[in-house]
Design a protein around this motif. Structure first.
Motif, PDB file in Angstrom:
ATOM      1  N   SER A   1       0.865  -1.179   0.000  1.00 45.13           N
ATOM      2  CA  SER A   1       0.000   0.000   0.000  1.00 45.13           C
ATOM      3  C   SER A   1       0.905   1.233   0.000  1.00 45.13           C
ATOM      4  N   THR A   2       0.340   2.385  -0.306  1.00 46.09           N
ATOM      5  CA  THR A   2       1.155   3.603  -0.431  1.00 46.09           C
ATOM      6  C   THR A   2       1.904   3.935   0.856  1.00 46.09           C
ATOM      7  N   ILE A   3       1.220   3.891   1.991  1.00 43.02           N
ATOM      8  CA  ILE A   3       1.884   4.276   3.242  1.00 43.02           C
ATOM      9  C   ILE A   3       2.941   3.247   3.640  1.00 43.02           C
ATOM     10  N   GLU A   4       2.715   1.973   3.330  1.00 44.48           N
ATOM     11  CA  GLU A   4       3.726   0.959   3.604  1.00 44.48           C
ATOM     12  C   GLU A   4       4.971   1.208   2.751  1.00 44.48           C
ATOM     13  N   ALA A   5       4.761   1.516   1.474  1.00 45.29           N
ATOM     14  CA  ALA A   5       5.889   1.777   0.579  1.00 45.29           C
ATOM     15  C   ALA A   5       6.705   2.968   1.069  1.00 45.29           C
ATOM     16  N   ILE A   6       6.019   4.009   1.509  1.00 45.90           N
ATOM     17  CA  ILE A   6       6.717   5.188   2.026  1.00 45.90           C
ATOM     18  C   ILE A   6       7.529   4.829   3.263  1.00 45.90           C
ATOM     19  N   TYR A   7       6.911   4.128   4.180  1.00 43.44           N
ATOM     20  CA  TYR A   7       7.583   3.758   5.428  1.00 43.44           C
ATOM     21  C   TYR A   7       8.815   2.882   5.169  1.00 43.44           C
ATOM     22  N   TYR A   8       8.649   1.823   4.385  1.00 45.90           N
ATOM     23  CA  TYR A   8       9.767   0.905   4.163  1.00 45.90           C
ATOM     24  C   TYR A   8      10.882   1.558   3.354  1.00 45.90           C
ATOM     25  N   PHE A   9      10.506   2.446   2.432  1.00 46.24           N
ATOM     26  CA  PHE A   9      11.548   3.181   1.716  1.00 46.24           C
ATOM     27  C   PHE A   9      12.366   4.017   2.690  1.00 46.24           C
ATOM     28  N   LEU A  10      11.699   4.730   3.580  1.00 50.47           N
ATOM     29  CA  LEU A  10      12.394   5.590   4.537  1.00 50.47           C
ATOM     30  C   LEU A  10      13.341   4.789   5.429  1.00 50.47           C
ATOM     31  N   VAL A  11      12.899   3.623   5.866  1.00 46.24           N
ATOM     32  CA  VAL A  11      13.753   2.775   6.709  1.00 46.24           C
ATOM     33  C   VAL A  11      14.988   2.325   5.934  1.00 46.24           C
ATOM     34  N   ASP A  12      14.778   1.854   4.701  1.00 46.69           N
ATOM     35  CA  ASP A  12      15.911   1.400   3.878  1.00 46.69           C
ATOM     36  C   ASP A  12      16.844   2.557   3.544  1.00 46.69           C
TER      37      ASP A  12
END
Length: 307
Positions: A258-269
């Motif tokens: 989902s969009t918010i998951e993609a944003i979150y995991y990108f930020l962590v990586d």
């Protein structure tokens, strides 16, 4: 009023979070296996007591448009009256985020609004086709989208160098510049300072400053991803994460987030791979609403006899 399991599912449907009993039975909305495991339990989140209270109170008015909503208004991007803004965490991001929303994407279904609510200073939401021109800034902009030419987060710096080198050569004629020692005589200390400045400018030019996300169903993305304004952008794929989204579409791999998951995991990586810093939960609150709704839907599903 207090929300029991049945009421919660109906409220979810009205809000656009959709899983009522019918949708949970439908193959199109089967939840991924990770839904049962609740990998969101270890997140370092701000207190969600304000959301618990709002859930018990039921729907409330948006302070801007007066529409009846649960938790937040998905058209005005603000919390409802029963959710004080001061009790919502604010997350500071290391770069700017543009979210391009498909015009046919139902507002209430989108998790993109979570990002705007939680990082208001760093997130902008555009409704396609009204999007920015990225051509002049493509050496510092990347697009999150899977594809044959997509790269992983750890390879961002290497690939941005190609864009930066071309930009420097075109704008500064730096590639043909003679070494400092061959130019007019410069004192050693001054030469060192100039070289440090050039090195700093080159490093700055290879730094990612903006990331673009597409917010739509996977079947709607073609119209946006083929837009000429997005062509030539570095494309990044998050290949190792699995979704917990309760409305995962049939036939799509569980790595489609989902969009918010993609944003979150990108930020962590990005924090670990590019900034080279230990991750200590700095961006966990980006899932503040998502994790709360995940738990509500999971519990409501259990009460409805679906577990």
């Amino acid at each position: 009023m207090s929300l029991n399991s049945s009421t919660l599912l109906n409220e979810e449907n009205a809000q656009g979070l959709k899983p009522n009993t019918k949708h949970l039975e439908s193959p199109e909305f089967q939840t991924p296996s990770s839904f049962q495991d609740n990998p969101l339990q270890k997140l370092q989140l701000a207190s969600q007591e304000v959301l618990e209270k709002a859930k018990k109170s039921g729907r409330s008015k948006c302070p801007r448009c007066s529409s009846s909503r649960m938790f937040y208004c998905y058209t005005c991007f603000v919390p409802v009256e029963t959710v004080p803004t001061k009790e919502i965490p604010v997350v500071k991001l290391p770069l700017k985020i543009d979210i391009i929303k498909h015009p046919n994407e139902t507002d209430g279904k989108s998790t993109a609004v979570h990002a705007k609510l939680l990082a208001p200073d760093d997130v902008t939401i555009y409704k396609y086709p009204c999007i920015p021109e990225y051509k002049e800034k493509r050496h510092e902009t990347a697009l999150i989208f899977p594809g044959p030419n997509s790269i992983s987060v750890k390879d961002i710096a290497l690939h941005l160098q190609k864009y930066a080198k071309k930009s420097i050569c075109d704008n500064d004629d730096d590639c043909s510049r003679e070494p400092f020692l061959k130019q007019a005589k410069i004192e050693p200390e001054e030469e060192k300072h100039l070289e440090e400045c050039v090195s700093s400018n080159r490093k700055e030019s290879t730094r990612l400053k903006k990331i673009v996300f597409i917010d739509s169903t996977w079947n709607q993305t073609n119209k946006i991803i083929t837009d000429e304004r997005l062509q030539g952008l570095l494309q990044i794929e998050l290949k190792t994460r699995k979704t917990c989204f309760w409305r995962h579409q049939k036939g799509k791999p569980d790595t489609y987030l989902s969009t918010i998951e993609a944003i979150y995991y990108f930020l962590v990586d990005y924090h670990q791979e590019i900034l080279k810093e230990n991750y200590k939960g700095q961006y966990d609150n980006m899932l503040f609403f998502f994790s709360f709704m995940y738990t509500l839907i999971k519990n409501a599903k259990g009460c409805a006899g679906k577990e």
